[in-house]
Design an enzyme around this catalytic site. Structure first.
Site, PDB file in Angstrom:
ATOM      1  N   ASP A   1       0.883  -1.158   0.000  1.00  0.00           N
ATOM      2  CA  ASP A   1       0.000   0.000   0.000  1.00  0.00           C
ATOM      3  C   ASP A   1       0.929   1.219   0.000  1.00  0.00           C
ATOM      4  O   ASP A   1       2.136   1.091   0.222  1.00  0.00           O
ATOM      5  CB  ASP A   1      -0.872  -0.029   1.260  1.00  0.00           C
ATOM      6  CG  ASP A   1      -1.703   1.237   1.429  1.00  0.00           C
ATOM      7  OD1 ASP A   1      -2.306   1.694   0.439  1.00  0.00           O
ATOM      8  OD2 ASP A   1      -1.703   1.783   2.544  1.00  0.00           O
TER       9      ASP A   1
ATOM     10  N   ASP B   1      -0.040   5.150   1.065  1.00  0.00           N
ATOM     11  CA  ASP B   1      -0.233   6.096   2.161  1.00  0.00           C
ATOM     12  C   ASP B   1      -0.190   5.383   3.504  1.00  0.00           C
ATOM     13  O   ASP B   1      -0.941   4.441   3.745  1.00  0.00           O
ATOM     14  CB  ASP B   1      -1.575   6.824   2.004  1.00  0.00           C
ATOM     15  CG  ASP B   1      -1.601   7.718   0.775  1.00  0.00           C
ATOM     16  OD1 ASP B   1      -0.864   8.716   0.765  1.00  0.00           O
ATOM     17  OD2 ASP B   1      -2.330   7.401  -0.177  1.00  0.00           O
TER      18      ASP B   1
END
Length: 219
Positions: free
Chosen positions: A8, A10
């Site tokens: 991922d 953020d």
């Protein structure tokens, strides 16, 4: 055996959550939506469009479209990333190790192409990833599994052979729905939260990841 790794963005590669929080407070605040900092955590991990729709439903505004509001949030976050974005602890070391082991690596983010490109270029890490997947590339963002299935497809690896690093419950749910192994990296204040029990393991930062604990092919 793990044959590929998916990150991922953020909260995993970059500590952008404070930037998102400030952008939402500023943009929605100008539209008359009164938010407290802790309220922005309610929408953590959601797409920017979903966040915009959520707060519009809570407190409808006039004069500015949802699309323009979404764009304003993204623009402010991008400016913050470009001006002061830094890789989180352990990111570069782990990416270098994965590259040395010749393990295919992908990025799968609920953020836009613009923010994904801004982050990759600011951190100078684009070359570590064989595939870059953003929210515009799928029908549904996380918590739907679409973006993780797309990443696995691009890497030409079965979902069951993918190891995912995620920081949000939304993202973890998406990766688990895709049939992948997930390591959670919760925010410090959420470390004890029971929602992260759905992950296969939990670490405080990427520097804690230990190759010897996983069936990674070491060449």
């Amino acid at each position: 055996m793990v044959k590929a790794v998916i990150f991922d963005m953020d909260g995993v590669l970059i500590d952008s959550e404070p930037m998102w929080q400030q952008a939402e407070l500023d943009v929605f605040g100008r539209l008359g939506v009164t938010l407290q900092p802790h309220q922005t955590k309610q929408t953590a991990g959601m797409t920017t469009r979903a966040v915009t729709e959520y707060w519009y439903q809570q407190s409808p505004w006039q004069g500015v479209s949802l699309a323009d509001t979404e764009a304003a949030v993204i623009s402010q976050v991008a400016q913050s990333i470009a001006s002061r974005g830094e890789a989180k602890k352990g990111v570069l070391r782990l990416l270098q190790q994965l590259q040395q082991q010749q393990l295919p690596t992908a990025l799968a983010t609920n953020s836009s192409q613009y923010l994904m490109d801004t982050t990759l270029d600011t951190l100078a890490i684009r070359h570590y990833f064989a595939a870059h997947c953003c929210v515009e590339m799928v029908a549904q963002g996380k918590p739907a599994p679409d973006i993780y299935l797309l990443a696995a497809s691009k890497l030409e690896v079965a979902p069951a052979d993918c190891l995912v690093f995620e920081d949000s419950y939304t993202g973890i749910s998406a990766a688990k729905a895709a049939g992948m192994t997930v390591i959670a990296i919760p925010a410090a204040e959420e470390w004890q939260h029971e929602k992260f029990a759905i992950a296969d393991a939990k670490i405080r930062c990427l520097s804690e990841f230990d190759f010897s604990s996983w069936s990674l092919p070491l060449r």
